[in-house]
Design a protein around this motif. Structure first.
Motif, short mmCIF file in Angstrom:
data_model
loop_
_atom_site.label_atom_id
_atom_site.label_comp_id
_atom_site.label_asym_id
_atom_site.label_seq_id
_atom_site.Cartn_x
_atom_site.Cartn_y
_atom_site.Cartn_z
N GLU A 1 56.67 6.74 24.70
CA GLU A 1 55.85 7.92 24.87
C GLU A 1 56.30 9.01 23.90
N LYS A 2 55.31 9.74 23.38
CA LYS A 2 55.56 10.86 22.46
C LYS A 2 56.46 10.42 21.31
N GLY A 3 56.10 9.26 20.71
CA GLY A 3 56.93 8.70 19.65
C GLY A 3 57.01 9.61 18.43
N ILE A 4 55.90 10.24 18.05
CA ILE A 4 55.90 11.10 16.86
C ILE A 4 56.80 12.30 17.07
N ILE A 5 56.73 12.90 18.28
CA ILE A 5 57.56 14.08 18.57
C ILE A 5 59.04 13.71 18.55
N ARG A 6 59.38 12.58 19.19
CA ARG A 6 60.78 12.15 19.21
C ARG A 6 61.29 11.86 17.80
N ALA A 7 60.47 11.20 16.98
CA ALA A 7 60.89 10.91 15.60
C ALA A 7 61.03 12.19 14.80
N ALA A 8 60.12 13.16 15.02
CA ALA A 8 60.19 14.42 14.29
C ALA A 8 61.46 15.19 14.65
N ILE A 9 61.82 15.22 15.94
CA ILE A 9 63.03 15.94 16.36
C ILE A 9 64.27 15.27 15.77
N ALA A 10 64.32 13.94 15.85
CA ALA A 10 65.48 13.22 15.33
C ALA A 10 65.65 13.46 13.83
N ASN A 11 64.57 13.35 13.07
CA ASN A 11 64.67 13.54 11.62
C ASN A 11 64.97 14.98 11.25
N THR A 12 64.47 15.93 12.03
CA THR A 12 64.78 17.34 11.77
C THR A 12 66.27 17.60 11.96
N TRP B 1 68.61 5.17 16.52
CA TRP B 1 68.71 3.88 17.21
C TRP B 1 67.82 3.79 18.45
N PRO B 2 67.81 4.78 19.37
CA PRO B 2 66.91 4.67 20.53
C PRO B 2 65.44 4.65 20.15
N ILE B 3 65.08 5.32 19.04
CA ILE B 3 63.68 5.33 18.61
C ILE B 3 63.26 3.94 18.17
N ILE B 4 64.12 3.26 17.40
CA ILE B 4 63.80 1.90 16.96
C ILE B 4 63.78 0.95 18.15
N GLN B 5 64.76 1.08 19.06
CA GLN B 5 64.86 0.18 20.20
C GLN B 5 63.70 0.34 21.17
N SER B 6 63.14 1.54 21.24
CA SER B 6 62.02 1.76 22.16
C SER B 6 60.71 1.19 21.63
N GLY B 7 60.71 0.69 20.40
CA GLY B 7 59.51 0.05 19.86
C GLY B 7 58.48 1.02 19.32
N ILE B 8 58.89 2.24 18.96
CA ILE B 8 57.94 3.19 18.37
C ILE B 8 57.47 2.63 17.02
N PRO B 9 56.16 2.53 16.79
CA PRO B 9 55.66 1.91 15.54
C PRO B 9 56.12 2.67 14.31
N GLN B 10 56.10 1.95 13.18
CA GLN B 10 56.55 2.54 11.93
C GLN B 10 55.65 3.69 11.50
N ARG B 11 54.37 3.60 11.81
CA ARG B 11 53.47 4.69 11.43
C ARG B 11 53.83 5.98 12.14
N GLN B 12 54.14 5.89 13.44
CA GLN B 12 54.53 7.10 14.17
C GLN B 12 55.86 7.64 13.65
N ARG B 13 56.78 6.75 13.31
CA ARG B 13 58.05 7.21 12.74
C ARG B 13 57.83 7.90 11.40
N LEU B 14 56.89 7.39 10.61
CA LEU B 14 56.59 8.00 9.32
C LEU B 14 55.99 9.39 9.50
N TRP B 15 55.09 9.52 10.49
CA TRP B 15 54.53 10.86 10.77
C TRP B 15 55.63 11.80 11.23
N GLY B 16 56.57 11.29 12.03
CA GLY B 16 57.70 12.12 12.45
C GLY B 16 58.53 12.60 11.27
#
Length: 706
Positions: free
Chosen positions: A69-80, A139-154
């Protein structure tokens, strides 16, 4: 121990908060440890770096929830946060060089003072802390199965936040420089975590990447500090002030009067001035930088021009910075990994190849690296010890320069040799790994061969593997043929047995009819009628046997549709509950809401009918029988249970219950439960049973809900 872990987890947030506060405090107790301010600042920086590393290590003990859930937000926070950490290290290095004036400007490793060595190690510890923190975030973002597209947006959102903030960074840091560093860092780290493996290749890659980035930053900051030091000296020289000779020792300078007359000079300054310097206004200055020299031209009052600079040494200084950074960082990583292997303080994820499972590839790579490092250390220690005893201080300085140059060469050789070792190790172990993978996937039937062109030992091993595959396929074909023949023999035996059962009473009835007709032909009419009825019944039995074998051999594909299990179960239950002349009681328990599955209605009806009939036949005549049909649901499945209080299934035959042609009855083909299993599995369901001798049996059918 369990109680200690319990209290430790409870107090962990408070411990993290306390550690964070300590990092912000100005630590003055180091002032008494040394008389030199730079040493005090270096010790303070080291202590805070170690404390920050411990803080990051403690975060690995916090529980992690894996959710998409909320994969883009989680990826954005982690990368920030990762980008903020990268900028934080750059700012810390800038403060160490330009504000705290720690001695980090050196031409070779042996020029480092104590404060510089401590500060350099502290910066590298901060880099390790950043790496661990980034791992903990991604690591938790990858393990949770967040798609690569959402990670890229993050990543893009994080870079969009970081870009404007980079404009606020002080000189000499530039927004473009930090933005490019951030893009490379977050992109490569996401790739690294996605393909995570504790290989020596990744270890060297990150050691080289961080060392190169830190070395370039340090070189940039040292140039910036040196530039303003030369500008300050140029202003004093132009004004005619007396300058401390120690401050002028590193530089060459030339002071020109208004008409080009040389007032004074030192060393080997550049001959002449750039033409545009003649037009400089009072107080204007410019630096001229090349691979060989860095010279600053300053225009003072009354037309006095000062040219001050020094030889940069070409690429020697950046190489010295990089090799020193890489050597110390590699050593720190090995020490930290060994400590983590012994104590498990961080995480088993960071097991290095030399600490984890033995591997031929890792042994080849590590032996190459160990031989290079060992030869350098042995040569360096012996040479240093010898020249310290037998040479003058001037010669010792030359020896130190030589050993430092040798360090640069050995680091380069280490990287080249490691790359070659990785290629050689992969070329050796790749076919072995492929053989291992093929062996793990080997099956009866056709298996894929391995193609190998070489005629060496590996080629012989692969050829032997391919020959083994051919033998296995031949044995498989013979086994299949044998199984087919055994199956036909078993079926022929079963068919003969089932046909023989009705033929015996038919034969006896016909013989009895013939004898009666020969003895009393006038009284044989009634007997003929009874015998004819018996023959018709036995012929019907033979027809039923033939139909069951035919149905099992030609099991039709299920015609799946949406089926209301409540209606289907009620229909089957009514069929048995309406029987008269039986003492068995039937019960049905259904949920309040309708349950729908995607199945074949006719086949599912046959399955339930067969299970109910088996339950009915399993109850002894001297027992008050009970048969219950229940329907229950879970989140994704619907489950039907047929329960009886019969004799149960003996443990010795439980494994063969669903086997074709197996039956415990005196009559029957033994195909009922085998057909049930085939039909349920064709509808992507499961069927199993639970039994207790003398108490009864429960058969379960589980199907996916729609």
């Amino acid at each position: 121990m369990k109680q200690f872990r319990k209290y430790f987890k409870k107090g962990l947030p408070f411990l993290l908060l306390t550690t964070g506060i300590l990092l912000l405090l100005p630590w003055h107790f180091f002032e008494s440890a040394t008389d030199r301010p730079t040493d005090h600042r270096a010790f303070q920086m080291m202590a805070k770096s170690i404390l920050l590393l411990g803080l990051v290590a403690l975060t690995f003990r916090l529980p992690v929830s894996f959710s998409r859930e909320k994969g883009i937000i989680r990826a954005a926070i982690a990368n920030t946060l990762m980008l903020a950490g990268l900028a934080g290290i750059a700012l810390q290095m800038r403060q160490a060089v330009l504000t705290q004036h720690l001695p980090l400007d050196f031409d070779h490793f042996f020029q480092l003072e104590r404060a510089g060595s401590i500060a350099l190690a502290a910066l590298l510890i901060l880099s390790i802390a950043l790496f661990l923190c980034a791992h903990r975030l991604v690591w938790p973002i990858i393990q949770s199965g967040i798609p690569q597209r959402q990670r890229l947006w993050g990543m893009l959102i994080a870079l969009g936040i970081f870009g404007p903030c980079a404009l606020l960074l002080p000189a000499p840091l530039t927004p473009l420089q930090m933005l490019l560093s951030g893009i490379i860092f977050v992109a490569l780290f996401d790739l690294y975590i996605e393909r995570h493996t504790s290989s020596l290749t990744w270890l060297l890659f990150w050691a080289v990447a961080f060392s190169l980035w830190l070395a370039l930053l340090l070189f940039q900051f040292n140039l910036h500090e040196d530039r303003f030091a030369r500008l300050h000296l140029a202003r004093e020289l132009a004004a005619g002030f007396e300058v401390n000779p120690e401050q002028l020792n590193p530089y060459d300078y030339l002071i020109l009067e208004q008409k080009g007359r040389v007032r004074s000079s030192k060393g080997k300054p550049p001959e002449g001035m750039p033409p545009e310097a003649q037009a400089f206004a009072e107080g204007q200055w410019r630096e001229y930088f090349s691979a060989a020299r860095a010279d600053l031209v300053f225009r003072g009052a009354n037309g006095v021009t000062v040219v001050i600079g020094k030889a940069t040494g070409g690429y020697r200084k950046p190489m010295a910075l990089f090799s020193s950074m890489f050597s110390v960082l590699f050593l720190l990583v090995l020490v930290l990994a060994g400590f983590n292997h012994l104590t498990g303080i961080i995480s088993p994820v960071f097991e290095l190849p030399l600490c984890g499972r033995p591997s031929l590839r890792n042994r080849i790579q590590l032996s190459t690296i160990a031989s290079i490092l060992g030869s350098f250390l042995a040569f360096g220690l012996l040479a240093t010890a010898y020249f310290r005893r037998t040479s003058s201080p001037e010669l010792q300085e030359e020896v130190q320069v030589f050993i430092s140059s040798l360090l640069n060469l050995y680091v380069f050789l280490l990287l080249v040799a490691t790359a070659i070792a990785i290629l050689v190790a992969n070329s050796i172990t790749k076919p072995l790994a492929e053989i291992g993978q093929k062996l793990s996937n080997i099956k009866l039937g056709k298996n894929e061969r391995i193609v190998w062109q070489g005629q060496n030992e590996l080629g012989e091993l692969i050829s032997e593997y391919n020959r083994m595959i051919e033998k296995l396929e031949d044995s498989t074909e013979r086994l299949k043929q044998s199984e087919r023949e055994d199956a036909w023999r078993e079926m022929a035996r079963q068919v003969a047995h089932e046909i023989k059962n009705p033929l015996t009473p038919m034969k006896l009835s016909v013989q009895h009819l013939l004898r009666a007709y020969q003895a009393q032909p006038e009284n044989s009419a009634a007997l003929i009628q009874r015998v004819g009825q018996t023959l018709v019944e036995q012929i019907d039995v033979l027809s039923g046997i033939a139909s069951e074998f035919s149905n099992f051999a030609k099991m039709p594909e299920p015609q799946c549709e949406q089926v209301n299990l409540n209606e289907l179960a009620t229909s089957v239950f009514s069929l048995f509950d309406a029987q008269e002349g039986t003492i068995i009681r039937f019960f049905c328990q259904l949920p309040g809401e309708n349950v729908f599955v995607f199945a074949d209605r006719n086949q599912l009806t046959r399955v339930l009918t067969n299970l109910m009939k088996n339950a009915l036949q399993s109850i002894p005549e001297d027992r008050e029988g009970q048969v219950m049909l229940t329907l229950s649901t879970s989140e994704n499945h619907a489950r039907i249970c047929v329960c009886d209080n019969g004799t149960g299934i003996p443990e010795t035959i439980q494994e063969r219950v669903f086997s074709p042609y197996f039956t415990t009855k005196s009559s029957g083909t033994g195909l009922g439960l085998a057909m049930c299993k085939s039909m349920v599995e064709a509808m992507h369901g499961k069927i199993w049973f639970e039994t207790e001798a003398g108490e009864g049996t429960r058969f379960f059918v589980e199907l996916n809900k729609t």
